[in-house]
Design a protein around this motif. Structure first.
Motif, short mmCIF file in Angstrom:
data_model
loop_
_atom_site.label_atom_id
_atom_site.label_comp_id
_atom_site.label_asym_id
_atom_site.label_seq_id
_atom_site.Cartn_x
_atom_site.Cartn_y
_atom_site.Cartn_z
N ILE A 67 0.87 -1.13 0.08
CA ILE A 67 0.04 -0.10 0.04
C ILE A 67 0.83 1.18 0.15
O ILE A 67 0.74 2.32 -0.95
CB ILE A 67 -1.06 -0.07 1.16
CG1 ILE A 67 -1.93 -1.11 1.08
CG2 ILE A 67 -1.84 1.46 1.36
CD1 ILE A 67 -2.96 -1.29 2.20
N GLY A 68 2.01 1.16 0.90
CA GLY A 68 2.79 2.37 0.80
C GLY A 68 3.52 2.59 -0.52
O GLY A 68 3.61 3.75 -1.10
N THR A 69 4.08 1.78 -0.97
CA THR A 69 4.52 1.52 -2.46
C THR A 69 3.74 2.28 -3.40
O THR A 69 4.12 2.96 -4.33
CB THR A 69 5.21 0.35 -2.94
OG1 THR A 69 5.94 -0.19 -1.94
CG2 THR A 69 5.76 0.45 -4.19
N ALA A 70 2.50 1.78 -3.46
CA ALA A 70 1.45 2.01 -4.42
C ALA A 70 0.91 3.43 -4.23
O ALA A 70 0.88 4.22 -5.22
CB ALA A 70 0.30 1.13 -4.22
N LEU A 71 0.81 3.96 -3.02
CA LEU A 71 0.63 5.34 -2.75
C LEU A 71 1.54 6.24 -2.91
O LEU A 71 1.53 7.20 -3.76
CB LEU A 71 0.37 5.47 -1.09
CG LEU A 71 -0.09 6.72 -0.65
CD1 LEU A 71 -1.27 7.37 -1.31
CD2 LEU A 71 -0.19 6.89 0.98
N ALA A 72 2.81 5.91 -2.70
CA ALA A 72 4.05 6.54 -3.25
C ALA A 72 4.07 6.84 -4.78
O ALA A 72 4.41 8.04 -5.19
CB ALA A 72 5.45 6.21 -2.45
N VAL A 73 3.97 5.71 -5.49
CA VAL A 73 3.87 5.77 -6.97
C VAL A 73 3.00 6.75 -7.80
O VAL A 73 3.16 7.47 -8.35
CB VAL A 73 3.88 4.46 -7.46
CG1 VAL A 73 3.34 4.38 -9.23
CG2 VAL A 73 5.06 3.43 -7.35
N VAL A 74 1.82 6.43 -6.94
CA VAL A 74 0.53 7.48 -7.28
C VAL A 74 0.94 9.10 -7.24
O VAL A 74 1.09 9.78 -7.86
CB VAL A 74 -0.84 7.11 -6.67
CG1 VAL A 74 -2.09 8.07 -6.82
CG2 VAL A 74 -1.25 5.80 -7.25
N LEU A 75 1.44 9.28 -5.85
CA LEU A 75 1.53 10.58 -5.48
C LEU A 75 2.73 11.21 -6.43
O LEU A 75 2.65 12.40 -6.93
CB LEU A 75 1.92 10.67 -3.94
CG LEU A 75 0.95 10.65 -2.89
CD1 LEU A 75 1.40 10.58 -1.55
CD2 LEU A 75 -0.08 11.82 -3.24
N VAL A 76 3.90 10.48 -6.39
CA VAL A 76 5.06 10.90 -7.14
C VAL A 76 4.59 11.23 -8.82
O VAL A 76 4.79 11.92 -9.45
CB VAL A 76 6.14 9.86 -7.33
CG1 VAL A 76 7.27 10.26 -8.40
CG2 VAL A 76 6.89 9.91 -6.09
N SER A 77 3.56 10.27 -9.23
CA SER A 77 3.09 10.50 -10.72
C SER A 77 2.44 11.74 -10.76
O SER A 77 2.48 12.37 -11.63
CB SER A 77 2.18 9.10 -11.17
OG SER A 77 3.05 8.00 -11.08
N VAL A 78 1.46 11.89 -9.76
CA VAL A 78 0.69 13.02 -9.81
C VAL A 78 1.31 14.42 -9.62
O VAL A 78 1.43 15.35 -10.51
CB VAL A 78 -0.42 13.19 -8.80
CG1 VAL A 78 -1.27 14.32 -8.47
CG2 VAL A 78 -1.76 12.21 -8.88
#
Length: 168
Positions: free
Chosen positions: A7-18
């Motif tokens: 979940i932390g990795t997915a959240l980090a990827v989404v935030l960085v992408s945005v």
């Protein structure tokens, strides 16, 4: 533990992408540029369009052709070296007549093809505050520090193949 890490990795990827997308749009948002894939982003700094568009909101503007602008569209244009986002009240031979929703009178002058930038397509409430904060050097340092801490955490606590198999 693996679920939390995923979940932390997915959240980090989404935030960085945005943030990368918004940073790219912001970087190419100068009035004379064509934008990023035809889009430009701006932070709203006045209340002239409230309540629909408030101070601190972030708007994404599409650089569509001037001829396609219709009455009631919300457009961004350059006026006296400033960027303004107001609603089109009328189309005339001289240009577009605009007015801020919260203003009592229409804008002086006309928006012409030379001063027109684009039409507002997306509004992200309060995100302009985040964009403004991230433009400060201390904010950049904080983001880099958090990314570094996360990478150190991954290096110190690597998941093994046995852990991954036992969590399935």
């Amino acid at each position: 533990m693996k679920i939390v890490k995923d979940i932390g990795t997915a959240l980090a990827v989404v935030l960085v992408s945005v943030f990368v997308i918004i940073a790219g749009i912001s970087f190419f948002s100068a009035p004379d540029s064509s934008g990023l894939l035809g889009y430009k982003g701006y932070t709203v700094v006045s209340g002239s369009m409230e309540p629909e568009i408030a101070v601190g909101d972030f708007i994404i503007v599409e650089t569509e052709p001037y001829a396609d602008v219709e009455k009631e569209d919300v457009i961004t244009f350059q006026y006296n070296q400033e960027l303004v986002t107001h609603r089109v009240n009328d189309k005339t031979a001289e240009g577009l007549v605009t007015k801020g929703d919260a203003n009592n009178i229409q804008d002086q002058g006309f928006v012409t093809e030379e001063t027109y930038i684009g039409t507002q397509k997306i509004l992200i409430p309060y995100f302009g505050y985040v964009v403004t904060f991230l433009q400060k050097p201390i904010a950049f340092a904080i983001v880099v520090a958090f990314m570094g801490i996360y990478l150190i955490h991954l290096y110190i606590n690597p998941s093994t193949k046995e852990e991954e198999k036992s969590n399935i």
